[in-house]
Design a protein around this motif. Sequence first.
Motif: not given
Length: 237
Positions: A143-171
């Motif tokens: 739910k936050t950028p701090a958790e991106l380490s969980l996905i390791g070498d996998c790619g990342f899909t940024l869902d803009v609406g989800h990030a905004h709901q969690n108040h961390c879109l800028a991050g």
Amino acid sequence: MLGISTLCLHHEPLPVALDRIAELTGVIEVMDEGRHFLKSAEPLLSHSCTFSIHAPCRGTNLASLLEPIRRASVEVMAECFAVAAEVDAHVVVHPGYFAWPDERREAADQLVRSLGELLAAARNYGVAFSVENMGDWEYFFLKTPAELSLIGDCGFTLDVGHAHQNHCLAGFLERPAQHYHLHDNDSTADAHLAVGKGTIDFLPVMAAVQRSGVPPIIEVADFDDAVTSLRVLGKMS
């Protein structure tokens, strides 16, 4: 080019949804659930569009502590990879969730295990996949950028609406993404509104999208909102 998810026409049969969206854009993401569940690539082969596929998520959990459910979830994703390989489609997956707060660490280990197996499956099928950040849903991972380490070498899909709901879109915008989902909200609910109907500033979003060179996907709940979003975002591209 801007793409559109079949989510906006999920009440229609998939062939109808594909035909209507193909009149607007040559980039389509299939919401591989419900009426749009892909038993094979056959519905997609009659279109010359660029496809991505949102893998089934409502009944799966890559982080489940119940091992049969975790294994079955990986199997469902791998079956999606097999379909994606036939149309050279990128696949988006959800990171799963933990059932109880005190199970978070064990569930995170299960998620890492599942993603390792999916990386192997993706290599086997010759497809790319990425993991999507989640909205403000209790017990979900990423739910936050701090958790991106969980996905390791996998790619990342940024869902803009989800990030905004969690108040961390800028991050999240500071991190590289392999795929984008675009929709709006007022930060209080995951409403999947048309761009401009919520409170997201899409100028920095589109700047990040343009730097990535990746065609983003408009993922709204209503077809008219998809048309509106296409027009609004087209002016920013």
